[in-house]
Design an enzyme around this catalytic site. Structure first.
Site, PDB file in Angstrom:
ATOM      1  N   LYS A 170     -21.125  32.830  58.766  1.00 13.98           N
ATOM      2  CA  LYS A 170     -22.101  33.839  59.890  1.00 13.98           C
ATOM      3  C   LYS A 170     -22.752  32.957  60.089  1.00 13.98           C
ATOM      4  O   LYS A 170     -22.986  32.605  61.850  1.00 13.98           O
ATOM      5  CB  LYS A 170     -22.753  35.215  59.812  1.00 13.98           C
ATOM      6  CG  LYS A 170     -23.818  35.627  60.306  1.00 13.98           C
ATOM      7  CD  LYS A 170     -23.097  36.177  62.000  1.00 13.98           C
ATOM      8  CE  LYS A 170     -24.182  36.650  62.354  1.00 13.98           C
ATOM      9  NZ  LYS A 170     -23.398  36.861  64.079  1.00 13.98           N
ATOM     10  N   LYS A 245     -34.316  32.613  64.206  1.00 15.28           N
ATOM     11  CA  LYS A 245     -34.568  33.056  62.547  1.00 15.28           C
ATOM     12  C   LYS A 245     -32.532  32.371  62.444  1.00 15.28           C
ATOM     13  O   LYS A 245     -32.387  31.328  60.962  1.00 15.28           O
ATOM     14  CB  LYS A 245     -33.940  34.865  62.131  1.00 15.28           C
ATOM     15  CG  LYS A 245     -33.465  34.897  60.975  1.00 15.28           C
ATOM     16  CD  LYS A 245     -32.801  36.568  60.443  1.00 15.28           C
ATOM     17  CE  LYS A 245     -31.492  36.395  61.599  1.00 15.28           C
ATOM     18  NZ  LYS A 245     -31.009  37.585  60.957  1.00 15.28           N
TER      19      LYS A 245
HETATM   20  P1  NAD Z   1     -32.868  45.974  65.327  1.00 14.63           P
HETATM   21  O1  NAD Z   1     -34.118  44.544  65.285  1.00 14.63           O
HETATM   22  O2  NAD Z   1     -32.694  46.089  66.550  1.00 14.63           O
HETATM   23  O3  NAD Z   1     -32.798  46.582  64.064  1.00 14.63           O
HETATM   24  C1  NAD Z   1     -32.817  46.460  62.802  1.00 14.63           C
HETATM   25  C2  NAD Z   1     -33.460  47.385  61.955  1.00 14.63           C
HETATM   26  O4  NAD Z   1     -33.704  47.497  60.058  1.00 14.63           O
HETATM   27  C3  NAD Z   1     -34.781  47.829  62.767  1.00 14.63           C
HETATM   28  O5  NAD Z   1     -34.569  49.538  63.412  1.00 14.63           O
HETATM   29  C4  NAD Z   1     -35.831  48.284  61.966  1.00 14.63           C
HETATM   30  O6  NAD Z   1     -36.872  49.232  61.768  1.00 14.63           O
HETATM   31  C5  NAD Z   1     -35.170  48.641  60.359  1.00 14.63           C
HETATM   32  N1  NAD Z   1     -35.982  48.012  59.283  1.00 14.63           N
HETATM   33  C6  NAD Z   1     -36.465  47.113  59.547  1.00 14.63           C
HETATM   34  N2  NAD Z   1     -36.785  47.324  57.980  1.00 14.63           N
HETATM   35  C7  NAD Z   1     -36.928  47.896  57.436  1.00 14.63           C
HETATM   36  C8  NAD Z   1     -37.493  48.797  55.500  1.00 14.63           C
HETATM   37  N3  NAD Z   1     -37.532  48.166  55.376  1.00 14.63           N
HETATM   38  N4  NAD Z   1     -36.208  50.288  55.686  1.00 14.63           N
HETATM   39  C9  NAD Z   1     -35.284  50.965  56.659  1.00 14.63           C
HETATM   40  N5  NAD Z   1     -35.432  50.512  58.102  1.00 14.63           N
HETATM   41  C10 NAD Z   1     -35.825  49.097  58.564  1.00 14.63           C
HETATM   42  O7  NAD Z   1     -31.615  44.398  64.905  1.00 14.63           O
HETATM   43  P2  NAD Z   1     -30.057  44.525  65.306  1.00 14.63           P
HETATM   44  O8  NAD Z   1     -29.944  43.072  66.377  1.00 14.63           O
HETATM   45  O9  NAD Z   1     -29.673  45.723  64.394  1.00 14.63           O
HETATM   46  O10 NAD Z   1     -30.062  43.427  64.041  1.00 14.63           O
HETATM   47  C11 NAD Z   1     -29.624  43.648  62.196  1.00 14.63           C
HETATM   48  C12 NAD Z   1     -29.081  42.608  61.833  1.00 14.63           C
HETATM   49  O11 NAD Z   1     -27.438  42.006  62.532  1.00 14.63           O
HETATM   50  C13 NAD Z   1     -30.067  41.070  62.358  1.00 14.63           C
HETATM   51  O12 NAD Z   1     -29.871  40.628  60.916  1.00 14.63           O
HETATM   52  C14 NAD Z   1     -29.047  40.973  63.337  1.00 14.63           C
HETATM   53  O13 NAD Z   1     -28.970  38.976  63.143  1.00 14.63           O
HETATM   54  C15 NAD Z   1     -27.922  41.004  62.688  1.00 14.63           C
HETATM   55  N6  NAD Z   1     -26.948  40.717  64.291  1.00 14.63           N
HETATM   56  C16 NAD Z   1     -27.495  41.532  65.348  1.00 14.63           C
HETATM   57  C17 NAD Z   1     -26.600  41.191  66.486  1.00 14.63           C
HETATM   58  C18 NAD Z   1     -27.053  41.668  67.844  1.00 14.63           C
HETATM   59  O14 NAD Z   1     -25.887  41.840  68.424  1.00 14.63           O
HETATM   60  N7  NAD Z   1     -27.445  42.392  67.977  1.00 14.63           N
HETATM   61  C19 NAD Z   1     -25.339  41.166  66.622  1.00 14.63           C
HETATM   62  C20 NAD Z   1     -24.395  40.461  65.206  1.00 14.63           C
HETATM   63  C21 NAD Z   1     -25.330  40.232  63.773  1.00 14.63           C
END
Ligand code: NAD
Length: 300
Positions: A170, A245
């Site tokens: 990734k 990040k």
């Molecule tokens: P986001 O911030 O929208 O969602 C993450 C969620 O985790 C949030 O709702 C947050 O409240 C929750 N969270 C944080 N700490 C917590 C805890 N201690 N307990 C419970 N919930 C908790 O982020 P995202 O865009 O959904 O991305 C999530 C992961 O996927 C990241 O690592 C990102 O790099 C990866 N990712 C994102 C995408 C994209 O297009 N958004 C694509 C591929 C990979």
């Protein structure tokens, strides 16, 4: 199979919705009430903590922002380790440091709990369509156990190697995607300066050696790709802070391995600067708006 899902944000919510659509029962938790309410709206039941989710489910899936969140959710107070029964399987789909995946896996193994790292690529449109690419690190038998759930969220599930190697794949992918977004933004700013139409340039590049996934699916210039974040005022999508990040994780890995990297740190700094100018929670392709030209009278 009853699935526990922790982290129902931008990606987690559509991924969870596909699990529900494919007939899985899902119990969810998120630290933010609105995110948890979103999960309930698409068919999950709510749980009060990670431990509570783990107690109620046969397979635990996490989709959290970064390494520190993953460590806290698995190993912290009220976390997964507290509630989970020995023998269960956990799948972390967040993008994090591979060494943190290994650390969490080792801590869980002390309670005979198994762990896979399974980060994803494809962004919100493919999370919504259930066609993510999923790269998996861990034991092949554990992957087979998780495969029906992963197949509900992704079209390509690829076993990369031991725990942590899904994350390595990734980071390598996002190094290329992050650098591409900067390159595409720079190229389109130059074309605009010469008065070349962005749509025509897109047609040319899509049939030429500069073609990239980022331009085809996540075009930084608004109005050219209907489902791109840029066409929705850069609503994420994939936040600038998350891409910064990921480039940071790639740069750190390269440093530890003593691999010289030149363009990844430059792209990382563009994203960091964009973040410090208020674009951190916008989609990362908003760097195009940040890379706007200086005043005509600026000396060159
Ligand atoms: P986001 O911030 O929208 O969602 C993450 C969620 O985790 C949030 O709702 C947050 O409240 C929750 N969270 C944080 N700490 C917590 C805890 N201690 N307990 C419970 N919930 C908790 O982020 P995202 O865009 O959904 O991305 C999530 C992961 O996927 C990241 O690592 C990102 O790099 C990866 N990712 C994102 C995408 C994209 O297009 N958004 C694509 C591929 C990979």
């Amino acid at each position: 199979m009853k699935i526990g899902f922790i982290g129902t944000g931008t990606m987690g919510q559509p991924m969870l919705a596909n699990l529900v659509k494919k007939g899985f029962t899902v119990v969810a938790h998120d630290a933010v009430a609105a995110a948890l309410a979103g999960a309930v709206k698409v068919g999950a039941t709510a749980a009060a903590s990670g431990a509570d989710v783990a107690r109620q489910s046969e397979l635990v899936i996490t989709m959290l922002p970064s390494s520190s969140h993953v460590e806290a959710v698995y190993l912290g107070r009220g976390g997964v380790l507290e509630g989970i029964a020995g023998g269960r399987l956990c799948v972390d789909m967040s993008t994090i440091d591979p060494s943190v995946s290994r650390r969490v896996a080792t801590a869980l193994a002390a309670k005979k709990v198994r762990f896979l790292d399974a980060p994803v690529s494809g962004g919100v449109p493919r999370a919504t369509d259930g066609t993510l690419a999923i790269m998996v690190g861990g034991d092949a038998r554990d992957l087979e156990e998780a495969r029906p759930a992963l197949a509900a969220m992704g079209a390509n599930v690829i076993h990369v190697g031991a725990v942590g190697s899904g994350e390595v794949a990734k980071l390598c992918n996002n190094l290329i995607a992050g650098v591409s977004a900067v390159a595409v933004s720079e190229a389109f700013r130059i074309a605009e300066g010469f008065g070349v139409d962005a749509k025509v340039l897109t047609d040319v590049i899509s049939k030429s050696s500069g073609n990239t996934w980022v331009m085809e699916h996540m075009h930084p210039v608004p109005g050219l790709v209907a489902r791109s974040a840029s066409s929705q005022d850069y609503a994420p999508g994939f936040m600038t802070d998350l891409m910064a990040k990921d480039l940071g994780l790639a740069v750190n890995a390269a440093r530890e391995l003593r691999v010289p990297v030149v363009v990844a740190p430059a792209a990382q700094q563009v994203l960091r600067l964009a973040s410090s100018h208020g674009l951190g929670r916008k989609d990362f392709t908003a760097i195009y708006t940040f890379l706007k030209p200086s005043d005509d009278n600026a000396p060159v």
